[in-house]
Design a protein around this motif. Structure first.
Motif, PDB file in Angstrom:
ATOM      1  N   ALA A  42      -4.434 -37.474  15.940  1.00 26.08           N
ATOM      2  CA  ALA A  42      -4.080 -37.415  14.520  1.00 26.08           C
ATOM      3  C   ALA A  42      -5.014 -36.466  13.776  1.00 26.08           C
ATOM      4  CB  ALA A  42      -4.145 -38.810  13.911  1.00 26.08           C
ATOM      5  N   SER A  43      -6.300 -36.484  14.113  1.00 26.30           N
ATOM      6  CA  SER A  43      -7.259 -35.573  13.487  1.00 26.30           C
ATOM      7  C   SER A  43      -6.895 -34.128  13.771  1.00 26.30           C
ATOM      8  CB  SER A  43      -8.673 -35.859  14.001  1.00 26.30           C
ATOM      9  OG  SER A  43      -9.057 -37.183  13.745  1.00 26.30           O
ATOM     10  N   PHE A  44      -6.525 -33.856  15.029  1.00 23.73           N
ATOM     11  CA  PHE A  44      -6.144 -32.503  15.415  1.00 23.73           C
ATOM     12  C   PHE A  44      -4.935 -32.031  14.620  1.00 23.73           C
ATOM     13  CE2 PHE A  44      -3.846 -29.512  18.154  1.00 23.73           C
ATOM     14  CZ  PHE A  44      -4.844 -28.589  18.429  1.00 23.73           C
ATOM     15  N   GLU A  45      -3.922 -32.877  14.522  1.00 23.14           N
ATOM     16  CA  GLU A  45      -2.707 -32.487  13.805  1.00 23.14           C
ATOM     17  C   GLU A  45      -2.969 -32.340  12.304  1.00 23.14           C
ATOM     18  OE1 GLU A  45      -0.138 -31.416  15.151  1.00 23.14           O
ATOM     19  OE2 GLU A  45      -0.385 -32.094  17.224  1.00 23.14           O
ATOM     20  N   LEU A  46      -3.832 -33.185  11.757  1.00 22.95           N
ATOM     21  CA  LEU A  46      -4.150 -33.090  10.328  1.00 22.95           C
ATOM     22  C   LEU A  46      -4.862 -31.776  10.024  1.00 22.95           C
ATOM     23  CD1 LEU A  46      -4.274 -34.351   7.499  1.00 22.95           C
ATOM     24  CD2 LEU A  46      -6.424 -35.446   8.185  1.00 22.95           C
ATOM     25  N   LEU A  47      -5.871 -31.420  10.818  1.00 21.76           N
ATOM     26  CA  LEU A  47      -6.575 -30.157  10.596  1.00 21.76           C
ATOM     27  C   LEU A  47      -5.648 -28.974  10.813  1.00 21.76           C
ATOM     28  CD1 LEU A  47     -10.016 -30.907  12.297  1.00 21.76           C
ATOM     29  CD2 LEU A  47      -9.511 -30.801   9.850  1.00 21.76           C
ATOM     30  N   ARG A  48      -4.793 -29.081  11.811  1.00 28.16           N
ATOM     31  CA  ARG A  48      -3.837 -28.000  12.066  1.00 28.16           C
ATOM     32  C   ARG A  48      -2.891 -27.817  10.885  1.00 28.16           C
ATOM     33  NH1 ARG A  48      -0.010 -28.699  17.276  1.00 28.16           N
ATOM     34  NH2 ARG A  48      -1.472 -27.377  18.432  1.00 28.16           N
ATOM     35  N   SER A  49      -2.508 -28.916  10.237  1.00 29.62           N
ATOM     36  CA  SER A  49      -1.596 -28.820   9.084  1.00 29.62           C
ATOM     37  C   SER A  49      -2.240 -28.119   7.909  1.00 29.62           C
ATOM     38  CB  SER A  49      -1.137 -30.228   8.665  1.00 29.62           C
ATOM     39  OG  SER A  49      -2.204 -30.942   8.043  1.00 29.62           O
ATOM     40  N   GLY A  50      -3.584 -28.045   7.896  1.00 34.31           N
ATOM     41  CA  GLY A  50      -4.287 -27.348   6.828  1.00 34.31           C
ATOM     42  C   GLY A  50      -4.335 -25.851   7.000  1.00 34.31           C
ATOM     43  N   GLY A  51      -3.783 -25.325   8.102  1.00 34.40           N
ATOM     44  CA  GLY A  51      -3.701 -23.883   8.281  1.00 34.40           C
ATOM     45  C   GLY A  51      -4.661 -23.313   9.298  1.00 34.40           C
ATOM     46  N   THR A  52      -5.617 -24.107   9.776  1.00 29.35           N
ATOM     47  CA  THR A  52      -6.559 -23.639  10.785  1.00 29.35           C
ATOM     48  C   THR A  52      -6.511 -24.576  11.973  1.00 29.35           C
ATOM     49  OG1 THR A  52      -8.059 -22.679   9.137  1.00 29.35           O
ATOM     50  CG2 THR A  52      -8.976 -23.143  11.306  1.00 29.35           C
ATOM     51  N   GLU A  53      -6.208 -24.007  13.142  1.00 30.70           N
ATOM     52  CA  GLU A  53      -6.113 -24.848  14.327  1.00 30.70           C
ATOM     53  C   GLU A  53      -7.485 -24.999  14.963  1.00 30.70           C
ATOM     54  OE1 GLU A  53      -3.678 -24.868  18.524  1.00 30.70           O
ATOM     55  OE2 GLU A  53      -2.661 -24.387  16.646  1.00 30.70           O
ATOM     56  N   PRO A  54      -7.995 -26.218  15.071  1.00 30.20           N
ATOM     57  CA  PRO A  54      -9.332 -26.409  15.636  1.00 30.20           C
ATOM     58  C   PRO A  54      -9.349 -26.200  17.147  1.00 30.20           C
ATOM     59  CG  PRO A  54      -8.316 -28.522  15.197  1.00 30.20           C
ATOM     60  CD  PRO A  54      -7.371 -27.486  14.662  1.00 30.20           C
ATOM     61  N   VAL A  55     -10.538 -25.933  17.672  1.00 30.93           N
ATOM     62  CA  VAL A  55     -10.746 -25.878  19.117  1.00 30.93           C
ATOM     63  C   VAL A  55     -10.755 -27.314  19.632  1.00 30.93           C
ATOM     64  CG1 VAL A  55     -12.324 -25.206  20.967  1.00 30.93           C
ATOM     65  CG2 VAL A  55     -12.055 -23.733  18.947  1.00 30.93           C
ATOM     66  N   LEU A  56      -9.993 -27.579  20.669  1.00 34.09           N
ATOM     67  CA  LEU A  56      -9.877 -28.918  21.233  1.00 34.09           C
ATOM     68  C   LEU A  56     -10.844 -29.051  22.405  1.00 34.09           C
ATOM     69  CD1 LEU A  56      -8.331 -31.606  21.044  1.00 34.09           C
ATOM     70  CD2 LEU A  56      -6.610 -30.641  22.585  1.00 34.09           C
ATOM     71  N   LEU A  57     -11.695 -30.077  22.345  1.00 32.43           N
ATOM     72  CA  LEU A  57     -12.700 -30.331  23.375  1.00 32.43           C
ATOM     73  C   LEU A  57     -12.373 -31.638  24.081  1.00 32.43           C
ATOM     74  CD1 LEU A  57     -15.868 -29.549  21.190  1.00 32.43           C
ATOM     75  CD2 LEU A  57     -14.539 -27.935  22.580  1.00 32.43           C
ATOM     76  N   LEU A  58     -12.145 -31.586  25.383  1.00 36.57           N
ATOM     77  CA  LEU A  58     -11.765 -32.766  26.160  1.00 36.57           C
ATOM     78  C   LEU A  58     -12.821 -32.978  27.234  1.00 36.57           C
ATOM     79  CD1 LEU A  58      -7.944 -32.029  26.533  1.00 36.57           C
ATOM     80  CD2 LEU A  58      -9.117 -33.322  24.737  1.00 36.57           C
ATOM     81  N   ASP A  59     -13.661 -33.984  27.033  1.00 42.78           N
ATOM     82  CA  ASP A  59     -14.826 -34.188  27.887  1.00 42.78           C
ATOM     83  C   ASP A  59     -14.612 -35.345  28.856  1.00 42.78           C
ATOM     84  OD1 ASP A  59     -17.392 -34.049  28.940  1.00 42.78           O
ATOM     85  OD2 ASP A  59     -18.235 -35.324  27.376  1.00 42.78           O
TER      86      ASP A  59
END
Length: 398
Positions: A310-327
């Motif tokens: 949900a955080s990823f999609e929310l930030l993406r909806s703001g116009g900037t796609e974040p880097v996704l880190l999967l540890d």
């Protein structure tokens, strides 16, 4: 947004590393303890000025050294910026943007946005309220970087006001003490109102993304929901469906001042600050029950994953796609959760993945991996990128 280059020096187990990266997926492969997560941690630090594993910076500096350095070249919508942070033992950290020093490290916030999903995220559901407050505040700051200054000011005022409460609570309370406390009440209410307004707005905006993400991960489970829990805010402000208003900050300031005045005697008696966002919580619900204490192990993992998606999609909806880190998370997930996460990751502009063995990486995210290895013994082990060829990952869980 993507990272074109990453460099670390004397950070955790890394003496030195220079990585050239590109959009798409990068897989860091190696046995546990070899330093894969340390690179993910370095990237996350540039985005949040904090570690997802430890509260203090001291453990991040390589043993036997006095300072560490992290740097990255970030590309966002065609614009390229270089950001560097230097962590020093016994003194304030320093930061640079395009090799030029900035007054405060927090000025780099917002240049790089990341969303990290790690095994530690189970604490979002099962851990103390402080874990969830941190989640809220880091996501708020990713959306509004200037909030970092508000958070710092609030923490400073809270410490000073708490010290005064302890002092005044142990002695005869003079008029000077009480008038000074009035001044600190005003400062605390000023910063708290801004922080509260952003937290409430975030819960309002995140709510539909969270419900949708959880439904896609665990359709057979009870519906998931979030809310803001506070013992001093009126119920109408806590409704996640409520639309934030332009005058929320002033309204929240008035509420804070009133509640601080009401709690004054109890605070003096106990010597602690009893009112403010430092005592609030993010409420996680499954159906009508709180997730903490009522969710199964699988449901807890689903909720933690849903919060990150949900955080990823929310930030993406703001116009900037974040880097996704999967540890190191795919080994912890069943097929459905792996598939849901892999679908989101496959569409991300850039995703950095760590795994112990190739089989832990879903086929949809297969990439020529970078092998992370260590040399040396015990505390002197040093991480490096190996040159040995590694077989392509295969999805052994499908």
């Amino acid at each position: 947004m993507f990272i074109r280059a990453l460099s670390v020096r004397d950070f955790r187990s890394w003496e030195h590393a220079e990585l050239e990266l590109s959009p798409g997926r990068t897989v860091l492969l190696g046995a546990n303890g070899n330093g894969k997560t340390n690179l993910i941690e370095a990237v996350g630090y540039l985005a949040t000025l904090g570690s997802h594993r430890v509260a203090a910076d001291a453990p991040l500096i390589r043993l036997g050294t006095t300072q560490a350095r992290i740097g990255a070249t970030v590309v966002n919508q065609g614009r390229e910026l270089r950001v560097d942070v230097e962590l020093k033992q016994g003194s304030a950290n320093r930061a640079q943007i395009n090799r030029s020093p900035v007054r405060r490290s927090r000025e780099i916030l917002g240049i790089l946005q990341t969303v990290l999903f790690a095994p530690e995220d189970l604490a979002l559901v099962r851990g103390d309220p402080g874990e969830r407050r941190r989640f809220l505040d880091e996501l708020c700051t990713a959306r509004l970087p200037r909030l970092a200054g508000v958070r710092a000011d609030y923490d400073k005022v809270l410490r000073q006001r708490s010290a005064l409460l302890k002092t005044a609570g142990r002695q005869v309370r003079s008029r000077t003490d009480l008038s000074t406390l009035d001044v600190w009440d005003g400062h605390l209410a000023e910063h708290a109102s801004v922080l509260l307004a952003q937290r409430l707005r975030l819960v309002n905006d995140l709510y539909p993304y969270l419900a949708q993400a959880y439904q896609s991960i665990a359709p057979e489970s009870r519906p998931a929901a979030i809310g803001y829990r506070s013992g001093y805010l009126p119920p109408e402000l806590l409704d996640p469906a409520r639309e934030p208003a332009a005058d929320d900050v002033e309204y929240l300031r008035e509420i804070m001042l009133r509640e601080l005045s009401t709690a004054r005697t109890r605070e003096l008696d106990r010597g602690v600050c009893l009112v403010g966002p430092h005592r609030d919580d993010l409420e996680l619900l499954l159906g009508s029950a709180p997730a903490k204490g009522f969710a199964s192990h699988g449901e807890s993992w689903s909720f933690a994953l849903a919060l990150r998606l949900a955080s990823f999609e929310l930030l993406r909806s703001g116009g900037t796609e974040p880097v996704l880190l999967l540890d190191d998370v795919f080994a912890e997930l069943d097929r459905r959760r792996r598939t849901a996460l892999a679908e989101v990751a496959a569409g991300a502009e850039q995703v950095l993945i760590t795994a112990a063995v190739p089989e832990d990486v879903p086929a949809a995210l297969a990439a020529e991996p970078l092998r992370v290895q260590t040399t040396g013994e015990a505390d002197q082990r040093t991480s490096h990128i190996g040159a040995d060829p590694v077989p392509q990952p295969e999805d052994m869980h499908s």
